[in-house]
Scaffold this active site. Structure first.
Site, mmCIF file in Angstrom:
data_model
loop_
_atom_site.group_PDB
_atom_site.id
_atom_site.type_symbol
_atom_site.label_atom_id
_atom_site.label_comp_id
_atom_site.label_asym_id
_atom_site.label_seq_id
_atom_site.Cartn_x
_atom_site.Cartn_y
_atom_site.Cartn_z
ATOM 1 N N HIS A 1 -26.599 -0.406 -25.874
ATOM 2 C CA HIS A 1 -27.989 0.014 -25.657
ATOM 3 C C HIS A 1 -28.737 -0.936 -24.735
ATOM 4 C CE1 HIS A 1 -28.839 3.287 -28.848
ATOM 5 N NE2 HIS A 1 -27.560 3.315 -28.478
ATOM 6 N N ASP B 1 -9.185 2.758 -33.234
ATOM 7 C CA ASP B 1 -7.952 3.404 -32.785
ATOM 8 C C ASP B 1 -8.322 4.766 -32.193
ATOM 9 O OD1 ASP B 1 -8.515 5.025 -34.977
ATOM 10 O OD2 ASP B 1 -6.981 4.111 -36.252
ATOM 11 N N ARG C 1 -23.049 -1.154 -30.707
ATOM 12 C CA ARG C 1 -24.216 -0.358 -30.297
ATOM 13 C C ARG C 1 -25.274 -1.222 -29.612
ATOM 14 N NH1 ARG C 1 -28.632 1.517 -33.930
ATOM 15 N NH2 ARG C 1 -29.789 3.108 -32.812
ATOM 16 N N TRP D 1 -17.339 9.170 -38.693
ATOM 17 C CA TRP D 1 -16.561 10.060 -37.839
ATOM 18 C C TRP D 1 -15.075 10.021 -38.199
ATOM 19 C CZ3 TRP D 1 -20.980 7.737 -36.126
ATOM 20 C CH2 TRP D 1 -21.881 8.500 -35.381
ATOM 21 N N THR D 2 -14.651 8.881 -38.777
ATOM 22 C CA THR D 2 -13.248 8.699 -39.121
ATOM 23 C C THR D 2 -13.130 8.149 -40.536
ATOM 24 O OG1 THR D 2 -13.202 6.435 -38.235
ATOM 25 C CG2 THR D 2 -12.637 8.223 -36.714
ATOM 26 N N ASP E 1 -19.608 15.661 -29.914
ATOM 27 C CA ASP E 1 -18.202 15.349 -30.215
ATOM 28 C C ASP E 1 -17.332 16.572 -29.956
ATOM 29 O OD1 ASP E 1 -18.889 12.758 -31.172
ATOM 30 O OD2 ASP E 1 -19.464 13.631 -33.102
ATOM 31 N N HIS F 1 -16.818 6.152 -31.286
ATOM 32 C CA HIS F 1 -17.271 6.725 -32.552
ATOM 33 C C HIS F 1 -16.222 6.578 -33.639
ATOM 34 C CE1 HIS F 1 -20.737 9.506 -31.055
ATOM 35 N NE2 HIS F 1 -21.168 8.344 -31.497
ATOM 36 N N THR F 2 -15.066 6.061 -33.286
ATOM 37 C CA THR F 2 -14.094 5.723 -34.322
ATOM 38 C C THR F 2 -14.658 4.657 -35.256
ATOM 39 O OG1 THR F 2 -11.781 5.121 -34.686
ATOM 40 C CG2 THR F 2 -12.954 3.890 -33.006
#
Length: 469
Positions: free
Chosen positions: A124, A328, A120, A320-321, A349, A288-289
């Protein structure tokens, strides 16, 4: 704050507001709100920063806000403990120090599990780029400006001060590496160490030198959902009860001008400004994984789930996962199937499988991880270069063998006069092409005997014809 780069809207979403800039400036002045970087971001949960485009685009208001932010930084220089001095202008990072810094980052990742945070950070710093502005550093992008307090206090950068604290010892150890390069090196290394693809990175980014060169707030997606009471609590010490009431009345009045934008429009508004396309938007969304969202920071997610209550790292948040430190294609599978209610699915999403253009790529990545990795690596590398000024201009590659400059582009006209010696890089390029077709420095190419016989016969036929004449 979402630990992964987040591209969501503040719930519920709110549209751009037109025709209200001048009126808002007068009301803000009368309310004496004094928008500093610490207090300009609070908003009721029903509002989004994207709603204030027209206000922010007002030349008068933008000028006033920028002056006040600049004054705030000068008054609190050194407050965060990060160096405010860049590498000398025009200097590139030292290649050997870059390689050593990468090894230190790998050790940091093993002990702190900060992969999402470092990804991130790099995103950013680069994501402020505006393709419509040519001048550096006004165009934003990967220039190390995120190290300054004024930019760290932007709402979209909430929590990234922690990433700076983690990387500062490495920066102190390797002073020959610019902040701009360090941020992108950390981001790419985090993806790779989490099991993601190899990113074709190059380095040599030049740092900005002062906080006045930071981009204005609002170029990044704004996801922080601040409750009205929380916003009032931050405003009260500065403007009192009446000022806070006027502030929220103003925002609610502006919100009535239009309906909320769609998540797809929001994504395109942000990423098209950077020069990215729909395929790159979907590929980058796949990051986002990694990471979690925390409701006390971003306004999204649950305080904790069965997937996050035991860490690793600080427990809590909603991911998210399931394996949120593994890179992955499970993000696309989980968003599509929506089987596990413990996993986070934001409006931005879900829209990847609803918008016709996005859906083509999202469906592909859900079943083909190799295709996702290929497209993600290209998109990540492109993002990391946005707005950057490189020295040397072609950048520095450190991935394989000794650090070296990026490959020289061959231009035939430069060598046609016979007066210029081939560079070592070009000699290596020609040799590589020669070896690729069977040649080597110590032996000639293998003979094609059939071709040789045909040539001999042709020569004999020509000689016979000439002699006969």
């Amino acid at each position: 704050m979402a630990e992964a780069f987040s591209i969501s809207l503040t719930p519920p979403q709110m549209a751009s507001l037109s025709g209200a800039a001048a009126a808002s400036s007068r009301l803000l002045h009368r309310a004496r709100l004094g928008f500093s970087t610490a207090s300009s971001t609070p908003s009721p949960s029903s509002l989004s920063l994207s709603s204030l485009k027209c206000i922010r685009s007002s030349p008068l208001l933008s000028h006033l806000l920028h002056r006040q932010k600049t004054t705030s930084v000068r008054a609190s220089s050194g407050g965060l403990g990060f160096s405010s001095v860049a590498a000398p202008k025009g200097s590139a990072s030292d290649p050997d120090q870059l390689k050593s810094a990468r090894e230190d980052i790998k050790e940091l990742l093993k002990s702190k599990f900060c992969h999402p945070l470092l990804v991130r950070l790099g995103w950013h710093d680069a994501g402020t780029y505006n393709k419509n502005i040519e001048e550096w550093p006004l165009r934003g992008g990967a220039n190390g400006s995120l190290r300054f307090e004024i930019e760290l206090k932007h709402a979209a950068n909430a929590g990234l001060v922690n990433a700076l604290k983690l990387l500062q010892p490495i920066k102190d150890k390797y002073s020959g590496v610019t902040y701009a390069d360090l941020f992108q090196l950390a981001s790419a290394t985090a993806v790779e160490e989490a099991g993601g693809p190899k990113i074709p990175m190059k380095y040599g980014r030049v740092d900005v030198s002062e906080p006045e060169q930071c981009p204005e707030e609002g170029r990044l997606p704004y996801i922080r959902g601040v409750h009205k009471d929380q916003g009032a609590a931050k405003l009260l010490p500065k403007v009192g009860i009446m000022g806070a009431k006027i502030y929220y009345c103003l925002l609610l009045l502006l919100a009535s001008y239009a309906g909320p934008p769609s998540p797809a429009d929001h994504l395109r508004d942000v990423f098209y400004r950077m020069g990215l396309n729909d395929k790159e938007i979907v590929a980058l969304s796949g990051a986002h994984t990694l990471g979690r969202a925390r409701p006390d920071r971003s306004g999204w997610g649950k305080p904790e789930t069965k997937h996050t209550n035991n860490g690793p790292g600080a427990p809590g948040g909603q991911s998210w996962t399931v394996q949120w430190l593994k890179f992955d294609n499970s993000y696309f599978k989980d968003v599509k199937e929506k089987i596990d209610e413990e996993l986070l699915v934001l409006p931005t999403d879900a829209v990847l499988f609803e918008d016709p253009s996005f859906k083509v790529y999202a469906e592909k990545y859900a079943v083909d991880q190799e295709a996702f990795f290929k497209d993600y690596a290209e998109a990540h590398a492109k993002l990391s270069n946005l707005g950057a000024k490189f020295d040397p201009p072609e950048g520095i590659v450190i991935d394989d063998g000794p650090a070296k400059a990026a490959a020289e582009k061959f231009v035939a006209a430069q060598y046609s006069s016979g007066k210029r010696e081939l560079s070592d890089a070009m000699k290596q390029k020609i040799r590589a092409e020669y070896e690729a077709i069977g040649g080597s420095p110590d032996k000639p190419l293998q003979s094609n005997y059939f071709l040789n016989i045909m040539i001999v016969i042709a020569v004999l036929a020509i000689l016979t014809s000439l002699l006969g004449n």
